[in-house]
Motif scaffolding. Structure first.
Motif, PDB file in Angstrom:
ATOM      1  N   LEU A 223      -1.216  -5.532  -4.423  1.00 44.56           N
ATOM      2  CA  LEU A 223      -1.899  -5.137  -3.191  1.00 44.56           C
ATOM      3  C   LEU A 223      -3.221  -5.892  -3.055  1.00 44.56           C
ATOM      4  CD1 LEU A 223      -2.229  -3.398  -0.654  1.00 44.56           C
ATOM      5  CD2 LEU A 223      -3.111  -1.573  -2.125  1.00 44.56           C
ATOM      6  N   ALA A 224      -3.987  -5.971  -4.117  1.00 43.71           N
ATOM      7  CA  ALA A 224      -5.260  -6.710  -4.085  1.00 43.71           C
ATOM      8  C   ALA A 224      -5.013  -8.191  -3.772  1.00 43.71           C
ATOM      9  CB  ALA A 224      -5.995  -6.558  -5.404  1.00 43.71           C
TER      10      ALA A 224
ATOM     11  N   GLY B 275       0.816  -1.209   0.000  1.00 42.28           N
ATOM     12  CA  GLY B 275       0.000   0.000   0.000  1.00 42.28           C
ATOM     13  C   GLY B 275       0.849   1.258   0.000  1.00 42.28           C
TER      14      GLY B 275
ATOM     15  N   LEU C 224      -0.965  -2.165  -7.693  1.00 43.18           N
ATOM     16  CA  LEU C 224      -2.366  -2.275  -7.299  1.00 43.18           C
ATOM     17  C   LEU C 224      -2.841  -3.729  -7.360  1.00 43.18           C
ATOM     18  CD1 LEU C 224      -3.869   0.913  -8.978  1.00 43.18           C
ATOM     19  CD2 LEU C 224      -3.719   0.435  -6.517  1.00 43.18           C
TER      20      LEU C 224
ATOM     21  N   VAL D 127       2.609   1.317 -11.189  1.00 44.53           N
ATOM     22  CA  VAL D 127       1.412   1.600 -10.389  1.00 44.53           C
ATOM     23  C   VAL D 127       0.326   0.536 -10.582  1.00 44.53           C
ATOM     24  CG1 VAL D 127      -0.430   3.266  -9.914  1.00 44.53           C
ATOM     25  CG2 VAL D 127       1.938   4.052 -10.173  1.00 44.53           C
ATOM     26  N   PRO D 128      -0.064   0.187 -11.808  1.00 46.17           N
ATOM     27  CA  PRO D 128      -1.086  -0.865 -11.941  1.00 46.17           C
ATOM     28  C   PRO D 128      -0.618  -2.222 -11.430  1.00 46.17           C
ATOM     29  CG  PRO D 128      -0.410  -0.050 -14.115  1.00 46.17           C
ATOM     30  CD  PRO D 128       0.277   0.788 -13.086  1.00 46.17           C
TER      31      PRO D 128
ATOM     32  N   THR E 118       2.640   1.584  -3.339  1.00 47.77           N
ATOM     33  CA  THR E 118       1.718   2.070  -4.366  1.00 47.77           C
ATOM     34  C   THR E 118       1.541   3.582  -4.241  1.00 47.77           C
ATOM     35  OG1 THR E 118       0.551  -0.054  -4.381  1.00 47.77           O
ATOM     36  CG2 THR E 118      -0.611   1.837  -5.322  1.00 47.77           C
TER      37      THR E 118
END
Length: 152
Positions: A145-146, A101, A142, A138-139, A104
């Motif tokens: 992180l998910a 997190g 993400l 960045v993607p 990101t």
């Protein structure tokens, strides 16, 4: 402090034990990112120009010492951050969601600074290689992180 919870893991765990329940691929992804943070940090610290000229292709004319110093300082911070990411990815896995997190957020802010109003003033519109890696990260971050918040 209240915990922020996701579908399987909490972003702020009650302790830093080995009770990581997220997908292992997210933790291993963080290990790769840690290495990809440590290696450039060592280059920024070790190269005579900090990589500003030989890697980033920046014109050092006029402020050479300042630019080299800034690259070395950034490399030092980058090294410590990379070592922390490595420790989290290998040992303190309950902190993987928090680390991803924060990473990101860091990369999103870097992207804004590189492509937003401050980045538009780069000499001749030149964007060093790191700019492209950052916007692409960045993607990916993400997704990791998910994955870290999803119960394995």
């Amino acid at each position: 402090m209240a915990e922020l919870t996701g579908p399987g893991m909490s972003l702020l765990p009650a302790s830093t034990n080995d009770a990581y329940g997220g997908m292992k691929a997210a933790a291993w992804g963080l290990t790769v990112i840690a290495a990809a943070t440590i290696i450039p940090a060592l280059l920024h610290i070790g190269l005579p120009d900090g990589g500003a000229g030989v890697i980033a292709g920046l014109d050092l004319t006029g402020a050479e010492r300042t630019i080299i110093s800034l690259f070395a300082w950034a490399g030092t911070t980058q090294l410590v951050w990379g070592l922390m990411l490595l420790a989290v990815s290998l040992r303190y896995r309950s902190l993987v969601p928090l680390a991803l997190g924060l990473l990101t957020l860091e990369r999103a802010l870097h992207t804004w600074n590189m492509w937003g109003p401050k980045g538009s003033h780069l000499a001749g519109g030149h964007h060093p290689p790191e700019v492209w890696a950052t916007v692409g990260s960045v993607p990916v971050l993400l997704i990791l992180l998910a994955m870290s918040l999803r119960r394995a």
